[in-house]
Design a protein around this motif. Structure first.
Motif, PDB file in Angstrom:
ATOM      1  N   THR A 236      18.576  38.907   3.127  1.00 36.30           N
ATOM      2  CA  THR A 236      17.346  38.787   3.268  1.00 36.30           C
ATOM      3  C   THR A 236      16.616  39.831   3.354  1.00 36.30           C
ATOM      4  OG1 THR A 236      18.161  36.849   4.937  1.00 36.30           O
ATOM      5  CG2 THR A 236      15.794  38.021   5.307  1.00 36.30           C
ATOM      6  N   ASP A 237      17.289  41.166   3.522  1.00 34.89           N
ATOM      7  CA  ASP A 237      16.633  42.458   3.507  1.00 34.89           C
ATOM      8  C   ASP A 237      16.341  42.822   2.067  1.00 34.89           C
ATOM      9  OD1 ASP A 237      15.914  44.957   4.792  1.00 34.89           O
ATOM     10  OD2 ASP A 237      17.561  45.861   3.987  1.00 34.89           O
ATOM     11  N   VAL A 238      17.133  42.557   1.039  1.00 34.00           N
ATOM     12  CA  VAL A 238      16.840  42.468  -0.272  1.00 34.00           C
ATOM     13  C   VAL A 238      15.384  42.271  -0.619  1.00 34.00           C
ATOM     14  CG1 VAL A 238      17.216  42.060  -2.855  1.00 34.00           C
ATOM     15  CG2 VAL A 238      19.221  42.524  -1.201  1.00 34.00           C
ATOM     16  N   TYR A 239      15.002  40.934  -0.101  1.00 33.97           N
ATOM     17  CA  TYR A 239      13.625  40.290  -0.437  1.00 33.97           C
ATOM     18  C   TYR A 239      12.787  40.935   0.357  1.00 33.97           C
ATOM     19  CZ  TYR A 239      15.933  36.428  -3.022  1.00 33.97           C
ATOM     20  OH  TYR A 239      16.774  35.598  -3.854  1.00 33.97           O
ATOM     21  N   ASP A 240      13.123  41.318   1.741  1.00 27.95           N
ATOM     22  CA  ASP A 240      12.103  41.793   2.593  1.00 27.95           C
ATOM     23  C   ASP A 240      11.638  43.400   2.200  1.00 27.95           C
ATOM     24  OD1 ASP A 240      10.530  41.708   4.964  1.00 27.95           O
ATOM     25  OD2 ASP A 240      11.954  42.677   6.128  1.00 27.95           O
ATOM     26  N   ARG A 241      12.441  44.105   1.654  1.00 26.62           N
ATOM     27  CA  ARG A 241      12.139  45.265   0.853  1.00 26.62           C
ATOM     28  C   ARG A 241      11.137  45.210  -0.051  1.00 26.62           C
ATOM     29  NH1 ARG A 241      17.384  49.453   1.112  1.00 26.62           N
ATOM     30  NH2 ARG A 241      18.046  49.348   3.268  1.00 26.62           N
ATOM     31  N   ALA A 242      11.419  44.052  -0.874  1.00 29.46           N
ATOM     32  CA  ALA A 242      10.578  44.131  -1.979  1.00 29.46           C
ATOM     33  C   ALA A 242       9.073  43.465  -1.942  1.00 29.46           C
ATOM     34  CB  ALA A 242      11.109  42.951  -3.037  1.00 29.46           C
ATOM     35  N   GLY A 243       8.888  43.161  -0.554  1.00 27.28           N
ATOM     36  CA  GLY A 243       7.598  42.400  -0.048  1.00 27.28           C
ATOM     37  C   GLY A 243       7.528  40.817  -0.463  1.00 27.28           C
ATOM     38  N   LEU A 244       8.761  40.207  -0.765  1.00 26.44           N
ATOM     39  CA  LEU A 244       8.758  38.838  -1.155  1.00 26.44           C
ATOM     40  C   LEU A 244       8.601  37.847   0.115  1.00 26.44           C
ATOM     41  CD1 LEU A 244      11.196  39.285  -4.237  1.00 26.44           C
ATOM     42  CD2 LEU A 244       8.636  38.562  -4.340  1.00 26.44           C
ATOM     43  N   LEU A 245       8.904  38.460   1.161  1.00 29.68           N
ATOM     44  CA  LEU A 245       8.757  37.331   2.359  1.00 29.68           C
ATOM     45  C   LEU A 245       7.500  37.489   2.947  1.00 29.68           C
ATOM     46  CD1 LEU A 245      12.074  38.163   3.885  1.00 29.68           C
ATOM     47  CD2 LEU A 245      11.543  36.708   2.151  1.00 29.68           C
ATOM     48  N   GLY A 246       6.814  36.305   3.434  1.00 30.38           N
ATOM     49  CA  GLY A 246       5.674  36.032   4.074  1.00 30.38           C
ATOM     50  C   GLY A 246       5.373  34.622   4.197  1.00 30.38           C
ATOM     51  N   PRO A 247       4.083  34.138   4.777  1.00 29.09           N
ATOM     52  CA  PRO A 247       4.111  32.770   5.171  1.00 29.09           C
ATOM     53  C   PRO A 247       3.745  31.943   3.846  1.00 29.09           C
ATOM     54  CG  PRO A 247       2.090  34.041   5.857  1.00 29.09           C
ATOM     55  CD  PRO A 247       3.157  35.057   5.445  1.00 29.09           C
ATOM     56  N   ARG A 248       3.512  32.464   2.637  1.00 25.40           N
ATOM     57  CA  ARG A 248       3.587  31.836   1.377  1.00 25.40           C
ATOM     58  C   ARG A 248       4.789  31.741   0.665  1.00 25.40           C
ATOM     59  NH1 ARG A 248      -2.181  31.044   0.380  1.00 25.40           N
ATOM     60  NH2 ARG A 248      -1.727  30.977  -1.835  1.00 25.40           N
ATOM     61  N   SER A 249       5.881  32.310   1.273  1.00 27.73           N
ATOM     62  CA  SER A 249       7.281  32.241   0.608  1.00 27.73           C
ATOM     63  C   SER A 249       7.920  30.980   1.141  1.00 27.73           C
ATOM     64  CB  SER A 249       7.744  33.296   0.851  1.00 27.73           C
ATOM     65  OG  SER A 249       7.118  34.570   0.902  1.00 27.73           O
ATOM     66  N   VAL A 250       8.509  30.328   0.100  1.00 28.45           N
ATOM     67  CA  VAL A 250       9.628  29.240   0.130  1.00 28.45           C
ATOM     68  C   VAL A 250      10.662  29.524  -0.223  1.00 28.45           C
ATOM     69  CG1 VAL A 250       9.750  26.703   0.065  1.00 28.45           C
ATOM     70  CG2 VAL A 250       7.333  27.830  -0.185  1.00 28.45           C
ATOM     71  N   LEU A 251      11.935  29.457   0.658  1.00 28.34           N
ATOM     72  CA  LEU A 251      13.161  29.874   0.555  1.00 28.34           C
ATOM     73  C   LEU A 251      14.202  28.970   0.368  1.00 28.34           C
ATOM     74  CD1 LEU A 251      13.114  32.953   2.780  1.00 28.34           C
ATOM     75  CD2 LEU A 251      12.419  32.973   0.544  1.00 28.34           C
ATOM     76  N   GLY A 252      14.646  28.506  -0.695  1.00 29.48           N
ATOM     77  CA  GLY A 252      15.670  27.256  -0.652  1.00 29.48           C
ATOM     78  C   GLY A 252      17.193  27.821   0.036  1.00 29.48           C
ATOM     79  N   HIS A 253      17.510  26.892   0.865  1.00 26.28           N
ATOM     80  CA  HIS A 253      18.697  26.763   1.333  1.00 26.28           C
ATOM     81  C   HIS A 253      19.096  27.495   2.836  1.00 26.28           C
ATOM     82  CE1 HIS A 253      19.511  24.755  -2.377  1.00 26.28           C
ATOM     83  NE2 HIS A 253      19.305  26.099  -2.890  1.00 26.28           N
ATOM     84  N   CYS A 254      19.045  28.839   2.647  1.00 21.59           N
ATOM     85  CA  CYS A 254      19.185  29.575   3.978  1.00 21.59           C
ATOM     86  C   CYS A 254      20.408  29.038   4.704  1.00 21.59           C
ATOM     87  CB  CYS A 254      17.685  29.491   4.872  1.00 21.59           C
ATOM     88  SG  CYS A 254      16.488  30.329   3.749  1.00 21.59           S
ATOM     89  N   ILE A 255      21.461  28.964   4.406  1.00 22.82           N
ATOM     90  CA  ILE A 255      22.749  28.408   4.917  1.00 22.82           C
ATOM     91  C   ILE A 255      23.497  29.779   5.699  1.00 22.82           C
ATOM     92  CG2 ILE A 255      24.760  27.312   4.671  1.00 22.82           C
ATOM     93  CD1 ILE A 255      23.440  25.961   2.043  1.00 22.82           C
ATOM     94  N   HIS A 256      23.569  30.657   5.262  1.00 21.53           N
ATOM     95  CA  HIS A 256      24.877  31.561   5.751  1.00 21.53           C
ATOM     96  C   HIS A 256      24.002  32.879   6.244  1.00 21.53           C
ATOM     97  CE1 HIS A 256      27.932  28.825   4.271  1.00 21.53           C
ATOM     98  NE2 HIS A 256      27.204  29.003   2.988  1.00 21.53           N
ATOM     99  N   LEU A 257      22.948  32.722   7.037  1.00 19.98           N
ATOM    100  CA  LEU A 257      22.238  33.771   7.662  1.00 19.98           C
ATOM    101  C   LEU A 257      22.742  34.417   8.922  1.00 19.98           C
ATOM    102  CD1 LEU A 257      18.712  32.609   7.005  1.00 19.98           C
ATOM    103  CD2 LEU A 257      20.276  33.879   5.383  1.00 19.98           C
ATOM    104  N   SER A 258      22.677  35.639   8.953  1.00 19.67           N
ATOM    105  CA  SER A 258      23.173  36.343  10.238  1.00 19.67           C
ATOM    106  C   SER A 258      21.841  36.355  11.493  1.00 19.67           C
ATOM    107  CB  SER A 258      23.183  37.844  10.122  1.00 19.67           C
ATOM    108  OG  SER A 258      22.042  38.327   9.922  1.00 19.67           O
ATOM    109  N   PRO A 259      22.139  36.565  12.671  1.00 19.47           N
ATOM    110  CA  PRO A 259      20.815  36.460  13.610  1.00 19.47           C
ATOM    111  C   PRO A 259      19.760  37.279  13.169  1.00 19.47           C
ATOM    112  CG  PRO A 259      23.296  36.507  14.795  1.00 19.47           C
ATOM    113  CD  PRO A 259      23.531  36.695  13.307  1.00 19.47           C
ATOM    114  N   ARG A 260      20.035  38.546  12.656  1.00 16.40           N
ATOM    115  CA  ARG A 260      19.145  39.340  12.376  1.00 16.40           C
ATOM    116  C   ARG A 260      18.224  38.855  11.137  1.00 16.40           C
ATOM    117  NH1 ARG A 260      16.564  43.437   9.270  1.00 16.40           N
ATOM    118  NH2 ARG A 260      17.525  42.220   7.311  1.00 16.40           N
ATOM    119  N   GLU A 261      18.723  38.140  10.268  1.00 13.79           N
ATOM    120  CA  GLU A 261      18.307  37.486   9.043  1.00 13.79           C
ATOM    121  C   GLU A 261      17.418  36.256   9.684  1.00 13.79           C
ATOM    122  OE1 GLU A 261      20.456  37.720   5.123  1.00 13.79           O
ATOM    123  OE2 GLU A 261      21.943  37.139   6.717  1.00 13.79           O
ATOM    124  N   TRP A 262      17.833  35.497  10.536  1.00 16.01           N
ATOM    125  CA  TRP A 262      16.989  34.543  11.174  1.00 16.01           C
ATOM    126  C   TRP A 262      15.539  35.203  11.845  1.00 16.01           C
ATOM    127  CZ3 TRP A 262      17.466  29.866   9.117  1.00 16.01           C
ATOM    128  CH2 TRP A 262      18.593  29.392   9.009  1.00 16.01           C
TER     129      TRP A 262
END
Length: 411
Positions: A236-262
């Protein structure tokens, strides 16, 4: 144009746990918009209208917020893991979309099938080819958003060579479609450098574009991402550093996430495209629905064709109910219908104009068979999700988009 009132039972979800329903319903439509919905007698007092009595039940049209239209011909071709499946089946198939005649014929088949299954809107991944993306936009039946996948490296040269490589090139491709229908689409982290992902994030924010990508679908994918990006805290940090995460972002799957990522997803307000049928087919795992609910992370259902074996949202609803119930998670038929209709419209930024049977909204709706017995909306939804995949794909009796009846044609 004069109004038409469609007379049939009506079901429209309001939230994951609330459904409005009328046993003798009326849906008043004029000029492609809903003028009123509710009890038939109450709707009729609003003024003169033609009445069309329907043999079935009306629900909002379905929204599919994660689907690959270019993978439709190879849906159901599986490997035991994501990465081998991409290399064996998907990338060779997507190379074929360099041929515009092939792309045009494929787009027509795809949209004919999706509207037949009751899908009236969605977000789709295209191939890397600019022409194929514009062909899909021109051929669309319903309210679809689409974007060419960005694959800078990590794939066959025939794909990476044809891909976007900078924001200027992306702007040239997106301009002909616009932010209301074009989606910035880095395929996933393994196909893009940090610099390109950052440029895509900047472009999306500046132009008001939505972003769609894949996150944490399989353990093998995650291992490769962490090797490729050793400075990142996690995927998740890979996308977050790139500024790709926000309320207009749609992320497929999100299965194996850590508590920090959630926690990051919650803080950014990003949407999840939950693809239970696809995750089951590739044995990717099960999204942690309890955590998603606890953190109030928004999500909508999606087919993820071609990893998903069917484009039917009824089939996706079936797998959603069965998979989570088998894991001991309580899910209702009302929630399944909400996540396949109004939640999808909200995910696309269309919640004010589509996704439910409400006055002022676009007249997108589906006629489903009325089950035997009394007026039991929750049981009816359960009944609609039962059956083999092929049955579910053709279970809708008719589909209307902006008040116009589509497949199967009126007789």
């Amino acid at each position: 144009m004069s109004a038409v009132v469609y007379r049939a039972p009506l079901l429209t979800p309001r939230s994951a746990d609330r459904l409005d329903a009328w046993a003798d319903g009326g849906l008043r439509v004029r000029d492609g918009r809903i003028e009123a919905a509710g009890d038939f007698d109450a709707v009729m007092v609003l003024g003169e209208a033609a009445v069309e009595s329907l043999d079935g039940v009306l629900v909002p049209g379905f929204a599919d917020v994660h689907i690959h239209w270019v993978q439709f011909p190879v849906r159901g071709a599986f490997e035991e893991e994501l990465m081998p499946w991409l290399r064996e089946y998907i990338w060779p198939e997507e190379m074929r979309y360099a041929d515009q005649d092939f792309a045009r014929a494929a787009a027509q088949r795809f949209f004919a099938a999706t509207v037949r299954a009751g899908t009236v809107m969605g977000m789709s991944y295209s191939s890397v080819h600019a022409a194929a993306t514009h062909i899909a936009d021109e051929a669309r039946v319903g309210d679809w958003m689409v974007g060419d996948v960005v694959m800078e490296h990590g794939a066959p040269e025939a794909l990476t060579r044809a891909s976007v490589h900078d924001a200027a090139e992306l702007n040239a491709r997106a301009a002909g479609i616009g932010p209301d229908r074009y989606v910035v689409t880095p395929r996933f982290a393994l196909n893009c450098t940090p610099a390109l992902m950052a440029a895509l994030g900047d472009f999306a924010r500046a132009g008001g574009y939505r972003v769609q990508t894949h996150l944490s679908e399989s353990p093998g994918e995650i291992r490769e991402v962490l090797r490729e990006f050793p400075d990142a805290e996690d995927y998740t940090d890979v996308y977050d550093r790139a500024g790709l995460l926000g309320p207009r972002s749609v992320l497929g799957h999100c299965i194996h996430l850590s508590p920090r990522e959630w926690s990051v997803l919650r803080a950014r307000g990003s949407w999840i495209a939950h693809c239970p049928s696809s995750n089951e087919a590739l044995d990717s795992g099960r999204m942690d629905l309890d955590t998603v609910r606890r953190l109030d992370i928004p999500y909508a259902l999606a087919s993820d064709v071609g990893a998903g074996s069917s484009h039917s949202l009824l089939h996706v609803m079936q797998r959603f109910l069965e998979i989570h119930r088998a894991a001991g998670v309580e899910v209702s038929a009302t929630e399944a219908l909400y996540r396949a209709t109004l939640a999808g419209a909200e995910c696309m930024g269309r919640g004010a104009v589509a996704g439910s049977l409400d006055a002022g909204k676009r007249a997108d709706f589906v006629l489903l068979p009325r089950p035997a017995g009394g007026f039991l909306p929750e049981a009816w939804i359960e009944e609609w999700t039962r059956g083999a995949m092929a049955e579910l794909e053709t279970r809708p009796l008719a589909t209307w988009i902006a008040g116009e009846r589509h497949a199967p044609p009126a007789t």
